[in-house]
Design an enzyme around this catalytic site. Sequence first.
Site, PDB file in Angstrom:
ATOM      1  N   CYS A   2       0.854  -1.190   0.000  1.00 16.95           N
ATOM      2  CA  CYS A   2       0.000   0.000   0.000  1.00 16.95           C
ATOM      3  C   CYS A   2       0.893   1.244   0.000  1.00 16.95           C
ATOM      4  O   CYS A   2       1.984   1.244   0.545  1.00 16.95           O
ATOM      5  CB  CYS A   2      -0.930   0.085   1.206  1.00 16.95           C
ATOM      6  SG  CYS A   2      -2.055  -1.286   1.346  1.00 16.95           S
ATOM      7  N   ARG A  27       3.359   0.138  -5.266  1.00 16.34           N
ATOM      8  CA  ARG A  27       3.208  -0.520  -3.968  1.00 16.34           C
ATOM      9  C   ARG A  27       1.900  -1.300  -3.843  1.00 16.34           C
ATOM     10  O   ARG A  27       1.654  -1.970  -2.852  1.00 16.34           O
ATOM     11  CB  ARG A  27       3.270   0.526  -2.845  1.00 16.34           C
ATOM     12  CG  ARG A  27       4.563   1.296  -2.813  1.00 16.34           C
ATOM     13  CD  ARG A  27       4.537   2.355  -1.731  1.00 16.34           C
ATOM     14  NE  ARG A  27       4.541   1.759  -0.424  1.00 16.34           N
ATOM     15  CZ  ARG A  27       5.614   1.430   0.272  1.00 16.34           C
ATOM     16  NH1 ARG A  27       6.801   1.663  -0.232  1.00 16.34           N
ATOM     17  NH2 ARG A  27       5.517   0.886   1.462  1.00 16.34           N
ATOM     18  N   TRP A  75      -2.872  -2.511  -1.615  1.00 15.62           N
ATOM     19  CA  TRP A  75      -2.587  -3.906  -1.925  1.00 15.62           C
ATOM     20  C   TRP A  75      -3.328  -4.687  -0.849  1.00 15.62           C
ATOM     21  O   TRP A  75      -2.982  -4.626   0.324  1.00 15.62           O
ATOM     22  CB  TRP A  75      -1.085  -4.183  -1.879  1.00 15.62           C
ATOM     23  CG  TRP A  75      -0.729  -5.563  -2.329  1.00 15.62           C
ATOM     24  CD1 TRP A  75      -0.574  -5.989  -3.617  1.00 15.62           C
ATOM     25  CD2 TRP A  75      -0.493  -6.705  -1.496  1.00 15.62           C
ATOM     26  NE1 TRP A  75      -0.258  -7.324  -3.635  1.00 15.62           N
ATOM     27  CE2 TRP A  75      -0.192  -7.793  -2.350  1.00 15.62           C
ATOM     28  CE3 TRP A  75      -0.499  -6.913  -0.119  1.00 15.62           C
ATOM     29  CZ2 TRP A  75       0.088  -9.065  -1.867  1.00 15.62           C
ATOM     30  CZ3 TRP A  75      -0.216  -8.182   0.359  1.00 15.62           C
ATOM     31  CH2 TRP A  75       0.076  -9.242  -0.519  1.00 15.62           C
ATOM     32  N   ASN A 101      -0.904   1.868   5.841  1.00 20.53           N
ATOM     33  CA  ASN A 101      -0.095   0.839   5.183  1.00 20.53           C
ATOM     34  C   ASN A 101       0.461  -0.052   6.282  1.00 20.53           C
ATOM     35  O   ASN A 101       1.140   0.435   7.184  1.00 20.53           O
ATOM     36  CB  ASN A 101       1.053   1.492   4.399  1.00 20.53           C
ATOM     37  CG  ASN A 101       2.104   0.485   3.968  1.00 20.53           C
ATOM     38  OD1 ASN A 101       1.788  -0.658   3.673  1.00 20.53           O
ATOM     39  ND2 ASN A 101       3.344   0.912   3.930  1.00 20.53           N
ATOM     40  N   GLY A 102       0.142  -1.348   6.225  1.00 21.46           N
ATOM     41  CA  GLY A 102       0.636  -2.279   7.254  1.00 21.46           C
ATOM     42  C   GLY A 102      -0.475  -3.236   7.636  1.00 21.46           C
ATOM     43  O   GLY A 102      -1.464  -3.375   6.926  1.00 21.46           O
ATOM     44  N   GLU A 493      16.134 -16.884 -11.434  1.00 17.05           N
ATOM     45  CA  GLU A 493      15.744 -15.480 -11.605  1.00 17.05           C
ATOM     46  C   GLU A 493      15.004 -15.284 -12.942  1.00 17.05           C
ATOM     47  O   GLU A 493      13.996 -14.580 -13.004  1.00 17.05           O
ATOM     48  CB  GLU A 493      17.001 -14.598 -11.519  1.00 17.05           C
ATOM     49  CG  GLU A 493      16.802 -13.125 -11.815  1.00 17.05           C
ATOM     50  CD  GLU A 493      15.801 -12.418 -10.910  1.00 17.05           C
ATOM     51  OE1 GLU A 493      15.347 -13.002  -9.910  1.00 17.05           O
ATOM     52  OE2 GLU A 493      15.447 -11.273 -11.234  1.00 17.05           O
ATOM     53  N   LYS A 497      11.155 -13.931 -13.328  1.00 20.03           N
ATOM     54  CA  LYS A 497      10.781 -12.783 -14.169  1.00 20.03           C
ATOM     55  C   LYS A 497       9.613 -13.162 -15.080  1.00 20.03           C
ATOM     56  O   LYS A 497       8.664 -12.410 -15.215  1.00 20.03           O
ATOM     57  CB  LYS A 497      11.960 -12.311 -15.038  1.00 20.03           C
ATOM     58  CG  LYS A 497      13.089 -11.615 -14.345  1.00 20.03           C
ATOM     59  CD  LYS A 497      12.779 -10.210 -13.872  1.00 20.03           C
ATOM     60  CE  LYS A 497      12.236 -10.212 -12.478  1.00 20.03           C
ATOM     61  NZ  LYS A 497      13.113 -10.262 -11.358  1.00 20.03           N
ATOM     62  N   GLU A 500       6.264 -13.644 -13.053  1.00 18.68           N
ATOM     63  CA  GLU A 500       5.599 -12.486 -12.460  1.00 18.68           C
ATOM     64  C   GLU A 500       5.016 -11.525 -13.477  1.00 18.68           C
ATOM     65  O   GLU A 500       4.000 -10.906 -13.203  1.00 18.68           O
ATOM     66  CB  GLU A 500       6.465 -11.778 -11.408  1.00 18.68           C
ATOM     67  CG  GLU A 500       7.744 -11.189 -11.858  1.00 18.68           C
ATOM     68  CD  GLU A 500       8.524 -10.544 -10.703  1.00 18.68           C
ATOM     69  OE1 GLU A 500       7.957 -10.218  -9.658  1.00 18.68           O
ATOM     70  OE2 GLU A 500       9.735 -10.344 -10.875  1.00 18.68           O
ATOM     71  N   HIS A 516      16.419 -35.851 -12.550  1.00 21.51           N
ATOM     72  CA  HIS A 516      15.783 -36.378 -11.337  1.00 21.51           C
ATOM     73  C   HIS A 516      14.307 -36.010 -11.249  1.00 21.51           C
ATOM     74  O   HIS A 516      13.747 -35.982 -10.163  1.00 21.51           O
ATOM     75  CB  HIS A 516      16.543 -35.884 -10.093  1.00 21.51           C
ATOM     76  CG  HIS A 516      17.978 -36.295 -10.109  1.00 21.51           C
ATOM     77  ND1 HIS A 516      18.397 -37.556  -9.774  1.00 21.51           N
ATOM     78  CD2 HIS A 516      19.096 -35.622 -10.498  1.00 21.51           C
ATOM     79  CE1 HIS A 516      19.711 -37.636  -9.916  1.00 21.51           C
ATOM     80  NE2 HIS A 516      20.155 -36.474 -10.368  1.00 21.51           N
ATOM     81  N   LYS A 615       5.585  -3.773  -5.368  1.00 18.53           N
ATOM     82  CA  LYS A 615       7.036  -3.643  -5.425  1.00 18.53           C
ATOM     83  C   LYS A 615       7.682  -3.946  -4.090  1.00 18.53           C
ATOM     84  O   LYS A 615       8.719  -4.592  -4.012  1.00 18.53           O
ATOM     85  CB  LYS A 615       7.375  -2.218  -5.867  1.00 18.53           C
ATOM     86  CG  LYS A 615       8.837  -1.945  -6.027  1.00 18.53           C
ATOM     87  CD  LYS A 615       9.352  -2.585  -7.275  1.00 18.53           C
ATOM     88  CE  LYS A 615      10.853  -2.434  -7.431  1.00 18.53           C
ATOM     89  NZ  LYS A 615      11.373  -3.457  -8.350  1.00 18.53           N
TER      90      LYS A 615
END
Length: 620
Positions: A2, A27, A75, A101-102, A493, A497, A500, A516, A615
């Site tokens: 947020c 955010r 968010w 925010n939290g 990585e 990418k 997401e 395996h 983010k």
Amino acid sequence: MCGIVGYIGKRKAYPILIKGLHRLEYRGYDSAGVALINEQGQLNIYKAKGKVSQLEAFAADKDTGGTIGIAHTRWATHGEPNTVNAHPHYSESERLAIIHNGIIENYAVLKAGLMQEGYTFRSETDTEVLVQLIEYTQLNKHVDLKTAVQLALQQVVGAYAIAILDKDHPNTLIAARKGSPLVVGIGENEYFVASDATPIVEYTDQVIYIEDEEVVVLKPSAVSHQPSDIEITTINNVVKTPEIKRLELSLSQLEKGGYPHFMLKEIFEQPRTLADSMRGRVNVRQDNIALSGFIDNKERFLNASRIIITACGTSWHAGLIAMYAIEEFAQIPVEVEYSSEFRYRKPVIHKDDVVIAISQSGETADTLAAIQLAKSKGAFIFSICNVVGASIPRLSDSGCYTHVGPEIGVASTKAFTAQVVALTMLALCIGREKKTISEDKYLTIVRELGQIPDKIERVLNSNKRIGDFAKTFTYAQNFIYLGRGYNYPVAMEGALKLKEISYIHAEGYPAAEMKHGPIALISQEMPVVVVAPHCGTYEKVVSNIQEIKARQGKVIAIVTEGDQLVSRIADYTIEIPATEECLTPLLTVIPLQLLAYHIAVVKGCDVDQPRNLAKSVTVE
Ligand code: AGP
């Protein structure tokens, strides 16, 4: 997560708040809302589900007057993303409005108590509980709003950055923080509050970073900025002296600069950002690396029996690469931990451990909690962060900023390569000091580091070709990424990418693990990205590619310039210039960033603001 922003001053608040929300949208973008007190003293709240642009459309024909206001981009944590759950939230009497925010962890208990007192709730959020609690405290204790905020926050368990408006006091804005970031901007007879400095930068470069459990009261005086305009106390009413800092952030850093997306801009910035990260540290002429965070605390590193690296997501991948480098050059055992697991699994931490926290934002809640835990056990905390003045570097004993400028695309790109550079520099510094790396090797890598920006520039020349063949792969439901050694974390990585931003399922594996299990997935439908630079276990990786081709898999290979072997068998190859093995991730990751980007664009995905993500993950 947020984003919160607030304004009090002489100008019309609404445009400042909306622009601020756009900057903070990275955010979270589940819903947005704004509260304003207009010239008639009315408190107006407008909210909309979705992005800030939807809020703008909704408020277009509304009264957006007023020189004081607060705004929020959400968010969702408690309660689905809809208009009712969007912030700001009113108190029972509709006199107060809050943004937050939290997470308020004990909200259910607090809510039950307030309901018994006759309070009703409109939303499912934890935030509404807070504003009700503040109003209830004020009415019952007969105190002013600041005191009510302090008393209410004493009862709260959890994290918050909040801003509050009071209809009856249109010349006062109150904000507070614990665990979630909050910065105050000081202008001429005007003040700003925000989750970070991006909504503030064009108005002032004077800021105050609010500390945990501090409450700030902003009351602009009629003439010019007076010390009495800003009052900071703790939630226990201890008076604090505001420490004004100069902001090192420019407006141009926040703009797309002609690129269609921030992510592409940030990928292309990497030659410059890595040069910035190394500036003043890597001295190629003197064949030397000087890292002040290491120099000032040399003994802690030299006496460390173990290094623990803690991070999340992409930063965790950078940490895995560092494990290879630190163990190779400094010969210190390294453990790489997901912060979210580390903090909850009762880890054994010794006083002579060095804990390295890696975080672009410096605000990731799990990483913050992990270093709090390690610090409480006496370990030395060294952080690699990008955002100057964020919570993680402030809590650390020492560290190294990556200096890549704001990273706005939700998918991390330039922050990752800078983290790898910072960690490689650290590994080399420790190794040289311990004499666990030969002088020849050290000098070769230092010189090679100086070449990296130019070499990335050469890799970026493949952008068009990657864009062309990316179109072929938009059909795919799944991808596998393979790599070994230093490039195994790069494979993970690359997969992250793709996941997401394009919503295609992808997994990264150490190439030899394919036999395996994952090999069962290979068919002509399955694209496999193989990171195969000419170093380390190259021949083994070539065998893995043969195994994939024998099962009709489609291979996209990242190879070293001039490679003949892989080019003959892979379906597509992207070349990188030759470099030292430990530096190959800095080059091999670039085509993977571009591949994910182009696939997402062709699929019509929202590259900079992918669904469900934010983010900076400031909740557990
Ligand atoms: C990267 O593309 C992600 N968006 C995410 O994994 C990120 O790296 C992670 O949340 C950690 O963030 P931090 O570096 O700010 O701590």
